[in-house]
Design a protein around this motif. Sequence first.
Motif, PDB file in Angstrom:
ATOM      1  N   ASP A  97       0.843  -1.207   0.000  1.00  0.00           N
ATOM      2  CA  ASP A  97       0.000   0.000   0.000  1.00  0.00           C
ATOM      3  C   ASP A  97       0.877   1.255   0.000  1.00  0.00           C
ATOM      4  N   ASP A 100       2.237   1.873  -3.460  1.00  0.00           N
ATOM      5  CA  ASP A 100       1.221   2.357  -4.395  1.00  0.00           C
ATOM      6  C   ASP A 100       1.069   3.876  -4.326  1.00  0.00           C
ATOM      7  N   GLY A 141      -0.331   0.068 -12.010  1.00  0.00           N
ATOM      8  CA  GLY A 141      -0.137   0.575 -10.663  1.00  0.00           C
ATOM      9  C   GLY A 141       1.332   0.783 -10.368  1.00  0.00           C
ATOM     10  N   ARG A 203      -7.996  -7.837  -1.232  1.00  0.00           N
ATOM     11  CA  ARG A 203      -8.586  -6.531  -1.541  1.00  0.00           C
ATOM     12  C   ARG A 203      -8.345  -6.154  -2.999  1.00  0.00           C
ATOM     13  N   SER A 204      -7.133  -6.342  -3.459  1.00  0.00           N
ATOM     14  CA  SER A 204      -6.787  -5.937  -4.826  1.00  0.00           C
ATOM     15  C   SER A 204      -6.668  -7.112  -5.779  1.00  0.00           C
ATOM     16  N   ARG A 206      -4.024  -8.874  -6.004  1.00  0.00           N
ATOM     17  CA  ARG A 206      -2.655  -8.901  -6.488  1.00  0.00           C
ATOM     18  C   ARG A 206      -1.810  -9.908  -5.708  1.00  0.00           C
ATOM     19  N   SER A 220      -1.912  -8.462 -10.900  1.00  0.00           N
ATOM     20  CA  SER A 220      -3.296  -8.654 -10.487  1.00  0.00           C
ATOM     21  C   SER A 220      -3.839  -9.961 -11.067  1.00  0.00           C
TER      22      SER A 220
END
Length: 708
Positions: A97, A100, A141, A203-204, A206, A220
Motif C-alpha cells: 500500500d 502504491d 499501478g 482486496r486488490s 494482487r 493482479s
Amino acid sequence: MTATVAEVRPARWGLAAKLFAVLLLLGVVAVVVTSVLGYIRAREALEKVIFDQLISARETKANQVEAYFRTIRSEMRLLAASKMVVDAMKGFRDSVDELDGREVPEETRQKVLGWYNNDYMPMVRRVLNKDVPVDDFLPVGAAPYFLQKWYIVDNPHPAARRKLMDDANDGSTYSKVHATYHPLMRTAAETLGFFDFLMVDPRSGRIIYSVDKEADFAMSLRAGPYRNSNIASAAARCARSPDPSATCLDDFAPYLPANGAPAAFIAAPVIDQGAVIGVLVAELSINELDDIVTGGRRWRHEGFGATGEAYLVGPDFLVRSNGRNFFESRDVYFSELKAGGASDEDIASIRRYGTPILHQHADTPATRAAIGGVEGVGEIIGYRGIPTLASWGPVKIGGVNWGLIVKIDSAEAFAPIYQLERALTLVGAVALLAVLITAAWLSRSLLGPLRDLTAGVRRFATGDHDAHVPVRSRDEIGQLCLAFNGMVDELHEKNQLIEAKNRENEALLLNVLPAPIANRLRGGEQGIADGFAEVSVAFADLVGFTALSSEMPPAEVVALLNGLFTRFDMAAGEIGIEKIKTVGDAYMAVCGLPVPIANHAERMLHMAIRMVHITREHALEHGVSMRLRVGINSGPVVAGVIGKSKYIYDLWGDTVNLASRMESGGIPDTIQVTRPVYEALKDKFTFESRGAIEVKGKGSVEAWVLRL
C-alpha cells in the motif's frame, strides 16, 4: 442237376479296420477336446491374474496420489494458520500500500518494459504460438513496477535462482519485511516440495509476495493476462472462505509465468480475528505427481513389463502424467499416437512443450468411465489405437475430477497364451500322429493276448504298481506286453523319484516361507494376507560395502556377504527371529509373526546386538572394514505372500517404513530405535537419546541409539 454255391465275399470292414477307425476317431476327439479346453481354461486363468494385478496396481497408485494431496492440504492449513504467515501477510500488505502511493520514475518503467520486451515476451509468444502485444502483460499501478524492478529486473541472480535474494537494499519497508520473512518462506517451500509459495491480497487481487519471483509477482489476478488462470480461480475461492480448515485446489493447466509448464495451485485463507486478510497459495509442480503415477519412470521395476503403464486423465480427457513410450521410444510413441487418431495439432503441441501432459488426448471407454466415477476392467482400444487390458477408476481428490487407468498391451499380456497355442498345435499334431501309428499297429495285432494285457492294465489302474503281464509271443502284442511291463517299472521308478522331489520341494518351501504360511499354501489357501497388531521390525545395512565390493572380485564379494548373512540366519534361528529378505547388503527381519511373541522387542534387540558383533568378527576374520547400521521399530504390520511362481513372504505398513528410516538415518555400529522400542526396553538397556531426527515422509521423529 447242378447246384450253385454262393460265393462268400470278404467283409468290407474287418475287425482290424474297425479297431483302427475307432482308435483314430477317439484319439482325434481326445486331442482336440483336451487342447481346446486347455487353451480356454488357460486363457481365462491368465486373464483373471492379469486383471487382478492391474486392479491392485491401480488401487495402490490411487492411494498414493490421494495421500499426496491429503498431505499437501494439511501442510497448507498449518502454514496459513501460523503466526509467521499472518504477520508476513500484514507486513506485505501495508508495505505494498505504501509503494502504491509513490510515483514511478520513468527510468523504472523503461527498465521493466525492457525486461518484458527482451526476456519475457519472446517466451510468451513461443508458448502461445502467436504474436501478442507487450501492453497486455505490463503491470498496472505503482507497486508492481517497483517490485518487479527490484526483485526481477535488478536481481543479480539468474532467473532460476532469483529466490536467493533476500533484500533488494532499496531502503523500502517492503524490502525490510521481505528480508525478514523470505528466508523462512523459501525454506518452507523447499522443505515441503512446492514449486513456489505466493501471497495474494484479497482486496486488490494482487500477488504481493512470491518465493520464485516469476512474471506474475505483484500482478493482479482480477485483471490482466492472468485473470483466467487456475491460480486466480483458487485464490478467489479461498478469499471468500473465512474457514481456517478450507483449502482450494485448482487442476493443472499450462501456466505462462512458468514457461507454459503444467502447474496446479492449492490455496488456503489467511485469517486474522475472523477475517480473511490474505490467501496463501502453493504452486504444485507436475513432476511430483508424475513421479507417483509413473513410479519414477521405473515401469519394469514396478512389474509393468514392456508395455504396461499407469496414467491420470482429467475431465478434458487430457493426460496429467507422462506416457511410457514418450521416454522409452519417442519415435514409436508419436507414430502410435498418430495411428490412434491424435490430431497434428496435439502432436505439434507435445513436441513444442516437450511433454504429453495437458496436450495428449486420451478419450477411451476406460477414461470416460473413470472420470464418471465408475471402476472397471476389460479389454479396450487404448489411446494409441492398440488393444489393451485395463483397469480404471476415479481418484478421490476434492477440487479435481481425475481418472486413473492402469493398462498393459493385450499382445504382451497374452503372449504366454499365444505360445501355449503354438505348443498345443505342435503337441496335438504329434499326438495325432502317435494315435494314427498306434491305431494302425493295434489293428494288425492279434486279439488273443489282449485279455492278459487288459487285466494287467486294470491291476495297475487300481494301484498295483508292480503289475506285470506275461509275454506269450514275439509279435506286436508281445512287444506291447513287454512295453507295458517296462512302463510299469519306469513309472514305479519315477514315482519314487517324484516322491523324493516332493520331499525336497517341501524342505525348500519351508526354507522360503514360515511353516504356518507354508501349511496354509499347501491347504489351497490363496491371497494370504494377515494383520499383526504388535511386532518388531529390523533393518540392517553394511556401511561402506558398496565401495568395498567395487575393489574385490565378484566371487569374493558373494562369499563374504553369504558367510555374513548365513551367520545372521543362524543367530535368527537361535533367538526366534523370522528373516524376511535380503536386498543387496541389506538384511530385514521381524519378530512376533506369524506366531505372536510377547517379548518381540527384546528378542529383536538381542538379535541386533548379535548382528553387530557378528559383523565385527566377520570383518576381522576376512581382513576387511565393515560396520553395521541397524534400525528397529515396533508396531502393527500387514504380512502376506506375494507372487505366483516365486513366493516371497513380505511386510507392509508405516511400522516397516519407519524401521527402514531408522536404519538409513542411523549411526554405524549402533542400533537406532523408535519410541515404542525405547519404552518397552528402557528398563533393560541403556539408550542414548538422539532427540528428534528428520525422517522422509514423517517429518521429525524421536530416536534413541544403543551404542556397542
